[in-house]
Motif scaffolding. Structure first.
Motif, short mmCIF file in Angstrom:
data_model
loop_
_atom_site.label_atom_id
_atom_site.label_comp_id
_atom_site.label_asym_id
_atom_site.label_seq_id
_atom_site.Cartn_x
_atom_site.Cartn_y
_atom_site.Cartn_z
N THR A 73 0.84 -1.21 0.00
CA THR A 73 0.00 0.00 0.00
C THR A 73 0.87 1.27 0.00
N GLY A 74 0.24 2.40 0.10
CA GLY A 74 0.95 3.68 0.08
C GLY A 74 2.12 3.73 1.06
N SER A 75 1.98 3.11 2.21
CA SER A 75 3.07 3.13 3.19
C SER A 75 4.29 2.37 2.67
N MET A 78 6.07 4.83 0.79
CA MET A 78 6.80 5.72 1.69
C MET A 78 8.10 5.05 2.15
N PHE A 100 0.57 12.14 8.16
CA PHE A 100 1.46 11.47 7.21
C PHE A 100 2.85 12.09 7.16
N ARG A 103 4.40 10.36 9.97
CA ARG A 103 4.81 8.99 9.60
C ARG A 103 6.13 9.03 8.82
N VAL A 146 4.51 16.08 2.35
CA VAL A 146 3.29 15.43 1.88
C VAL A 146 2.52 16.47 1.05
N ALA A 148 -0.80 16.18 -0.37
CA ALA A 148 -2.18 16.29 0.12
C ALA A 148 -2.25 15.61 1.49
N THR A 150 -3.90 14.06 4.11
CA THR A 150 -5.22 13.43 4.24
C THR A 150 -5.81 13.56 5.64
N ASP A 175 5.14 12.84 -1.03
CA ASP A 175 4.03 11.89 -0.88
C ASP A 175 2.84 12.43 -1.68
N VAL A 177 0.07 10.29 -2.23
CA VAL A 177 -0.89 9.18 -2.08
C VAL A 177 -2.31 9.68 -2.35
N THR A 178 -2.66 10.82 -1.79
CA THR A 178 -4.04 11.31 -1.94
C THR A 178 -4.20 12.23 -3.15
N GLN A 200 -5.57 3.44 -3.98
CA GLN A 200 -6.96 3.40 -3.49
C GLN A 200 -7.60 4.76 -3.29
N LYS A 201 -6.96 5.82 -3.81
CA LYS A 201 -7.56 7.15 -3.61
C LYS A 201 -8.08 7.63 -4.97
C1 LIG Z 1 -1.01 11.13 2.44
C2 LIG Z 1 -0.91 9.68 2.75
N1 LIG Z 1 0.29 9.09 2.81
C3 LIG Z 1 0.43 7.79 3.09
C4 LIG Z 1 -0.66 6.99 3.34
C5 LIG Z 1 -0.48 5.56 3.67
O1 LIG Z 1 -1.06 4.76 2.72
P1 LIG Z 1 -1.61 3.29 3.07
O2 LIG Z 1 -2.63 3.43 4.13
O3 LIG Z 1 -2.18 2.88 1.73
O4 LIG Z 1 -0.46 2.46 3.46
C6 LIG Z 1 -1.94 7.55 3.30
C7 LIG Z 1 -3.14 6.73 3.60
O5 LIG Z 1 -4.19 7.22 3.85
C8 LIG Z 1 -2.06 8.92 3.00
O6 LIG Z 1 -3.26 9.50 2.96
#
Ligand SMILES: Cc1ncc(COP(=O)(O)O)c(C=O)c1O
Length: 373
Positions: A73-75, A78, A100, A103, A146, A148, A150, A175, A177-178, A200-201
């Protein structure tokens, strides 16, 4: 056992996903998921891989050779972005205004980076002038942020920070992801060296893949590391040999059907046209915000830096935010998000990501909120 499994899956009802992701998945993407699984070194699958790389270059707006989907996934995107470029003791600047960014700091610190963090109040953006001053006085191997956020619904000034980083030796890590697919993301124009996203966004694919792209300059730094990349699974020096070149070398078994699904979802985004997709997100974001304001609700973020795809709404005094969400889910089959971290209990997060961002969905959530509130 098998019967009860079937019963469980038969019980899954379609929910309108209007939270912070996952978003609604288009029929064509579900269809792609059910195409016959090929072997991960099958010549036909390699043709699909090559097409996905071209599609990723297009959505990221980059000429980078390296534009690939990482498994996870997105992480995982990262982790890939930090683990391949950080060696112990490397100075890293992280611009933080939400979960994020926090994170990213956690990931970089676990790798032994010397992290300098600039923190901004949640709900407000990173301030360009302060970062400019910081970069004048310090040298970093990586500047990370980051696009966007989230957790709050804030759009950060990536293009302006990119302009600042361009004049330095630092790698610029972002990042998306969003944001990817829902607002402009221009890797080459903005001077981004390392970028990651999620499926998934705004790409409207199920979760499970992290698109990543890396500039030639960053690839050179990767190949000149003094220490081995400390994570085997995400080591780009090995993964490149599966995604590039005449002879593809097995690294790990690619998630074949998820790559079909990503291929279809990228096709859908590019077929609509990137700019049309961004405009659609803006248009229905505005419709949603005016509808929410008509209901007497207030947006958490100032209009100047509001994200179109993630709308943070202040929970009115005296309203039990969890019971509103649970009524939406139970009586209207709509999911919206709760606040994350320090925002818990203070906001709802209404997503308008990708396929979710359609006028009928905006109407549906506004109607339901009006009845409940
Ligand atoms: C900005 C951002 N970065 C990273 C992530 C992490 O992605 P994932 O939950 O798919 O691992 C998310 C998840 O919502 C996110 O919104």
């Amino acid at each position: 056992m098998q019967t009860s499994n079937e019963q469980l899956l038969n019980g899954v009802e379609e929910v309108l996903l209007m939270g912070p992701g996952p978003s609604m998945v288009h029929e064509s993407v579900y269809k792609a998921l059910s195409v016959s699984t090929l072997g991960h070194l099958d010549p036909y699958f390699i043709q699909i891989m090559d097409m996905v790389k071209v599609q990723l270059q297009q959505v990221f707006q980059t000429g980078n050779r390296l534009a690939i989907p990482m498994s996870g996934t997105g992480s995982a995107g990262m982790e890939t972005s930090f683990v391949n470029f950080i060696e112990p003791g490397d100075p890293v600047l992280i611009l933080i205004n939400g979960v994020f960014g926090m994170r990213q700091k956690d990931v970089a610190e676990r790798l032994g980076a010397r992290v300098d963090a600039m923190e901004y109040e949640w709900g407000t953006p990173v301030l360009v002038d302060e970062v400019a001053e910081k970069l004048q006085r310090n040298n970093y191997k990586i500047v990370a942020m980051v696009h966007a956020e989230t957790s709050t619904g804030v759009a950060n000034p990536v293009e302006a920070i990119g302009e600042l980083v361009k004049g330095t030796d630092s790698l610029f890590l972002v990042d998306t992801v969003t944001s990817l697919g829902g607002m402009e993301v221009a890797v080459d124009k903005w001077g981004i060296d390392i970028i990651y996203s999620g499926t998934q966004k705004c790409l409207s694919c199920p979760p499970g893949i992290a698109p990543v792209s890396v500039s030639e300059r960053a690839v050179e730094i990767l190949h000149n590391r003094e220490t081995k990349v400390p994570n085997w699974y995400l080591d780009l020096t090995m993964i490149i040999n599966y995604w590039e070149g005449e002879k593809r070398a097995y690294h790990h078994t690619a998630p074949i059907n998820m790559i079909y699904a990503l291929h279809q979802s990228l096709f859908n985004v590019l077929d609509e046209g990137l700019e049309n997709a961004w405009a659609r997100h803006q248009e229905y974001h505005k419709v949603l915000v005016s509808g929410l304001e008509e209901l007497g609700l207030t947006m958490f973020v100032d209009p100047d830096y509001r994200l179109p795809m993630l709308n943070a709404v202040v929970v009115p005094d005296g309203v039990d935010e969890a019971s509103v969400r649970s009524r939406l889910r139970k009586d209207y089959r709509i999911e919206i998000g709760a606040g994350l971290g320090p925002m818990a209990g203070k906001v709802w997060r209404i997503g308008l990501m990708g396929e979710t961002c359609r006028p009928e969905n905006v109407d549906r959530v506004l109607f339901a909120l009006k009845e409940i509130l």
